[in-house]
Write a protein that holds these residues in place. Structure first.
Motif, PDB file in Angstrom:
ATOM      1  N   ASN A 220       0.827  -1.202   0.000  1.00 34.94           N
ATOM      2  CA  ASN A 220       0.000   0.000   0.000  1.00 34.94           C
ATOM      3  C   ASN A 220       0.864   1.255   0.000  1.00 34.94           C
ATOM      4  OD1 ASN A 220      -1.791   2.116   0.524  1.00 34.94           O
ATOM      5  ND2 ASN A 220      -3.086   0.850   1.831  1.00 34.94           N
ATOM      6  N   PRO A 221       0.982   1.945  -1.154  1.00 35.52           N
ATOM      7  CA  PRO A 221       1.852   3.113  -1.229  1.00 35.52           C
ATOM      8  C   PRO A 221       1.309   4.327  -0.487  1.00 35.52           C
ATOM      9  CG  PRO A 221       0.665   2.845  -3.284  1.00 35.52           C
ATOM     10  CD  PRO A 221       0.343   1.638  -2.442  1.00 35.52           C
ATOM     11  N   GLY A 222       0.024   4.300  -0.097  1.00 34.66           N
ATOM     12  CA  GLY A 222      -0.541   5.445   0.595  1.00 34.66           C
ATOM     13  C   GLY A 222      -0.103   5.580   2.038  1.00 34.66           C
ATOM     14  N   LYS A 223       0.469   4.512   2.593  1.00 40.10           N
ATOM     15  CA  LYS A 223       0.827   4.519   4.008  1.00 40.10           C
ATOM     16  C   LYS A 223       2.306   4.857   4.145  1.00 40.10           C
ATOM     17  CE  LYS A 223      -2.922   1.367   5.046  1.00 40.10           C
ATOM     18  NZ  LYS A 223      -3.381   0.159   5.744  1.00 40.10           N
ATOM     19  N   VAL A 224       2.608   6.135   4.010  1.00 34.23           N
ATOM     20  CA  VAL A 224       3.984   6.577   3.798  1.00 34.23           C
ATOM     21  C   VAL A 224       4.757   6.755   5.090  1.00 34.23           C
ATOM     22  CG1 VAL A 224       5.425   8.385   2.796  1.00 34.23           C
ATOM     23  CG2 VAL A 224       3.317   7.692   1.641  1.00 34.23           C
ATOM     24  N   TYR A 225       4.153   7.404   6.082  1.00 30.74           N
ATOM     25  CA  TYR A 225       4.916   7.833   7.248  1.00 30.74           C
ATOM     26  C   TYR A 225       4.693   7.002   8.510  1.00 30.74           C
ATOM     27  CZ  TYR A 225       6.042  11.874   4.441  1.00 30.74           C
ATOM     28  OH  TYR A 225       6.500  12.682   3.431  1.00 30.74           O
ATOM     29  N   PHE A 226       3.891   5.937   8.402  1.00 31.93           N
ATOM     30  CA  PHE A 226       3.617   5.137   9.592  1.00 31.93           C
ATOM     31  C   PHE A 226       4.869   4.450  10.123  1.00 31.93           C
ATOM     32  CE2 PHE A 226      -0.818   4.892   7.693  1.00 31.93           C
ATOM     33  CZ  PHE A 226      -1.307   5.891   8.522  1.00 31.93           C
ATOM     34  N   TRP A 262      13.882   0.948   2.438  1.00 27.99           N
ATOM     35  CA  TRP A 262      12.870   0.004   1.958  1.00 27.99           C
ATOM     36  C   TRP A 262      11.549   0.715   1.677  1.00 27.99           C
ATOM     37  CZ3 TRP A 262       8.331  -0.986   4.702  1.00 27.99           C
ATOM     38  CH2 TRP A 262       7.526  -2.004   4.177  1.00 27.99           C
ATOM     39  N   ASN A 263      11.151   1.635   2.556  1.00 28.97           N
ATOM     40  CA  ASN A 263       9.912   2.368   2.376  1.00 28.97           C
ATOM     41  C   ASN A 263       9.963   3.202   1.096  1.00 28.97           C
ATOM     42  OD1 ASN A 263       7.285   3.068   3.471  1.00 28.97           O
ATOM     43  ND2 ASN A 263       8.114   5.108   3.869  1.00 28.97           N
ATOM     44  N   LEU A 264      11.113   3.816   0.838  1.00 25.20           N
ATOM     45  CA  LEU A 264      11.272   4.590  -0.382  1.00 25.20           C
ATOM     46  C   LEU A 264      11.114   3.727  -1.627  1.00 25.20           C
ATOM     47  CD1 LEU A 264      14.249   6.975   0.445  1.00 25.20           C
ATOM     48  CD2 LEU A 264      12.028   7.670  -0.471  1.00 25.20           C
ATOM     49  N   LEU A 265      11.557   2.472  -1.529  1.00 29.66           N
ATOM     50  CA  LEU A 265      11.490   1.588  -2.681  1.00 29.66           C
ATOM     51  C   LEU A 265      10.074   1.093  -2.964  1.00 29.66           C
ATOM     52  CD1 LEU A 265      14.692  -0.585  -2.117  1.00 29.66           C
ATOM     53  CD2 LEU A 265      14.404   1.404  -3.598  1.00 29.66           C
ATOM     54  N   ARG A 266       9.163   1.204  -1.972  1.00 27.20           N
ATOM     55  CA  ARG A 266       7.821   0.665  -2.184  1.00 27.20           C
ATOM     56  C   ARG A 266       6.779   1.740  -2.466  1.00 27.20           C
ATOM     57  NH1 ARG A 266       3.785   1.085   1.347  1.00 27.20           N
ATOM     58  NH2 ARG A 266       4.335   2.507   2.996  1.00 27.20           N
ATOM     59  N   ILE A 267       7.018   3.001  -2.022  1.00 26.68           N
ATOM     60  CA  ILE A 267       5.999   4.034  -2.200  1.00 26.68           C
ATOM     61  C   ILE A 267       6.021   4.556  -3.635  1.00 26.68           C
ATOM     62  CG2 ILE A 267       6.016   4.683   0.228  1.00 26.68           C
ATOM     63  CD1 ILE A 267       7.739   7.073  -0.442  1.00 26.68           C
ATOM     64  N   SER A 268       4.965   5.219  -4.027  1.00 26.05           N
ATOM     65  CA  SER A 268       4.860   5.699  -5.399  1.00 26.05           C
ATOM     66  C   SER A 268       5.890   6.800  -5.670  1.00 26.05           C
ATOM     67  CB  SER A 268       3.446   6.220  -5.675  1.00 26.05           C
ATOM     68  OG  SER A 268       3.091   7.210  -4.744  1.00 26.05           O
ATOM     69  N   ARG A 272       8.249  10.048  -3.257  1.00 26.51           N
ATOM     70  CA  ARG A 272       9.610   9.790  -2.790  1.00 26.51           C
ATOM     71  C   ARG A 272      10.388  11.051  -2.402  1.00 26.51           C
ATOM     72  NH1 ARG A 272      10.625   5.355  -7.456  1.00 26.51           N
ATOM     73  NH2 ARG A 272       9.093   3.854  -6.685  1.00 26.51           N
ATOM     74  N   PRO A 273      10.346  12.134  -3.186  1.00 23.58           N
ATOM     75  CA  PRO A 273      11.106  13.330  -2.772  1.00 23.58           C
ATOM     76  C   PRO A 273      10.702  13.849  -1.393  1.00 23.58           C
ATOM     77  CG  PRO A 273      10.432  13.522  -5.056  1.00 23.58           C
ATOM     78  CD  PRO A 273       9.715  12.316  -4.505  1.00 23.58           C
ATOM     79  N   GLU A 274       9.402  13.823  -1.093  1.00 26.95           N
ATOM     80  CA  GLU A 274       8.926  14.303   0.204  1.00 26.95           C
ATOM     81  C   GLU A 274       9.421  13.406   1.336  1.00 26.95           C
ATOM     82  OE1 GLU A 274       4.629  14.735   2.478  1.00 26.95           O
ATOM     83  OE2 GLU A 274       4.718  15.046   0.294  1.00 26.95           O
ATOM     84  N   PHE A 275       9.412  12.083   1.076  1.00 29.36           N
ATOM     85  CA  PHE A 275       9.882  11.186   2.128  1.00 29.36           C
ATOM     86  C   PHE A 275      11.389  11.300   2.325  1.00 29.36           C
ATOM     87  CE2 PHE A 275      11.284   7.242   4.087  1.00 29.36           C
ATOM     88  CZ  PHE A 275      10.391   7.148   5.150  1.00 29.36           C
ATOM     89  N   GLU A 320      16.543   5.784  -6.783  1.00 32.53           N
ATOM     90  CA  GLU A 320      15.923   5.420  -8.050  1.00 32.53           C
ATOM     91  C   GLU A 320      16.669   4.258  -8.709  1.00 32.53           C
ATOM     92  OE1 GLU A 320      13.023   7.247  -9.858  1.00 32.53           O
ATOM     93  OE2 GLU A 320      12.852   7.030  -7.698  1.00 32.53           O
ATOM     94  N   LYS A 321      17.989   4.308  -8.674  1.00 25.63           N
ATOM     95  CA  LYS A 321      18.794   3.225  -9.244  1.00 25.63           C
ATOM     96  C   LYS A 321      18.604   1.937  -8.446  1.00 25.63           C
ATOM     97  CE  LYS A 321      22.352   6.322 -11.067  1.00 25.63           C
ATOM     98  NZ  LYS A 321      23.761   6.782 -10.968  1.00 25.63           N
ATOM     99  N   LYS A 322      18.542   2.096  -7.118  1.00 27.15           N
ATOM    100  CA  LYS A 322      18.340   0.931  -6.254  1.00 27.15           C
ATOM    101  C   LYS A 322      16.972   0.307  -6.509  1.00 27.15           C
ATOM    102  CE  LYS A 322      18.885  -0.378  -1.379  1.00 27.15           C
ATOM    103  NZ  LYS A 322      20.131  -1.144  -1.503  1.00 27.15           N
TER     104      LYS A 322
END
Length: 359
Positions: A220-226, A262-268, A272-275, A320-322
């Motif tokens: 679920n990409p919507g759950k970014v900051y949990f 890992w979270n960066l790799l799964r979210i939309s 990503r820039p905000e996270f 992004e490369k990862k």
């Protein structure tokens, strides 16, 4: 009184729920309590639970308004009538010997917490891969996290074990209850492992952890900051327990860094820039406090941290490369995977496990 109570948080899992409940109903440990917490499901999950309860007196069902996974787990633990409590997620299923084996170890060693290995399970191919994370030299004896720091490296999951209920209650160990949150087992897992005075591990895998449920929180990409909320809770916990913090803060920081990557790799992509900005702020604070020590840098590349702290745009490019490498690795994994660890050797080819040698 049952020997083990198993809490099953349920939310919109009609596709997998029967397999989960069948695996509990058919446990070799017959003296078991199964507590299904229906978290306001909008599919047929609630009805499935009720049907199973009508046919098996060991199954209890609680229906409630949707309040999230953490609240469901907490309510289930509170209602449990047994000496030991287990947690099984409703899209996973258990080996029929799981709770008899864990209960026997708990009784033998008078354990606060018993943990096992698990399988990564792929529904379409019926492939189960033993993750083999627990070295045999640490298994089947009483230890603490001080004996084996890397137990905190996500080596075990909360659903892969049982807990003495008195241990949870006396230490006030609960999941966070933010509605809609995910990953609420992260801080629970950390607390149970570090507070247990009598921890027992087994290298045997018992839970089939479903990797391809598209509705899973990890999908679920919507759950970014949990995940950040969970590490805030762990930080608070360590500050309240300086004796534990002194020993494992470096490991907590390593886990936090890796889980944020890992979270960066799964979210939309657009999130990503905000996270990355949030990620950098958190680790800038750790750096300012002098918490990023040599133990931390033995596991995390110093150059990458410097890029994160000083050049967030460049760090984003690295991620992004990862991400592209991760996509390719996941595709290859289903066709060919070779894993060698202290616990086992595993070879998977074309969706079948060819070699599985346990030491």
């Amino acid at each position: 009184m049952a020997k083990v109570s198993v809490v099953v948080p349920v939310y919109n899992v009609e596709k997998y729920l029967e397999q989960c409940l069948d695996s509990l109903k058919n446990q070799t440990l017959k003296d078991i309590e199964i507590i299904c917490i229906d978290d306001g499901s909008t599919d047929s999950s609630g009805e499935i639970c009720d049907r199973y309860a009508q046919n098996d007196a060991r199954i209890k069902v609680i229906h409630k308004a949707n309040s999230g996974y953490g609240d469901s787990v907490n309510k289930g633990i509170e209602l449990a009538q047994s000496k030991y409590v287990g947690i099984l997620e409703s899209d996973d299923f258990a080996d029929k010997k799981m709770y008899e084996s864990l209960w026997s170890l708990a009784e033998q060693f008078q354990a606060d917490n018993v943990r096992s290995s698990w399988y990564e399970y792929y529904t379409d191919t019926n492939l189960a891969i033993n993750v083999g994370t627990i070295p045999p030299k640490f298994a089947h004896k009483v230890i603490t996290f001080r004996d084996y720091h890397t137990i905190l490296k996500n080596k075990t999951m909360i659903w892969g074990g049982i807990y003495r209920k008195d241990f949870l209650i006396s230490n006030n160990i609960k999941c966070l209850t933010t509605p809609g949150a995910s990953f609420q087992d992260t801080s629970f897992n950390f607390k149970t492992l570090t507070l247990a005075k009598r921890l027992v591990l087994t290298e045997k895998p018992y839970v089939y952890y479903r990797k391809d449920n598209i509705n899973s929180s990890v999908k679920n990409p919507g759950k970014v900051y949990f995940i950040c909320d969970e590490y805030n809770e762990i930080t608070k916990f360590l500050n309240e327990h300086p004796d534990i913090k002194e020993v494992v803060n470096y490991r907590k920081l390593i886990n936090e860094y890796n889980n944020y990557v890992w979270n960066l790799l799964r979210i939309s992509e657009e999130l990503r820039p905000e996270f990355v900005e949030k990620f950098a702020q958190i680790f800038q604070a750790y750096d300012k406090n002098g918490e990023l020590d040599e133990k931390f840098y033995k596991k995390i590349n110093r150059k990458k941290i410097k890029i994160l702290l000083d050049n967030k745009e460049k760090f984003f490019d690295l991620i992004e490369k990862k991400f592209k490498k991760k996509e390719n690795r996941e595709k290859r994994k289903l066709h060919f995977s070779l894993k060698i660890s202290l616990a086992r050797i595993s070879l998977v080819m074309f969706g079948k496990q060819i070699i599985n040698i346990e030491f």
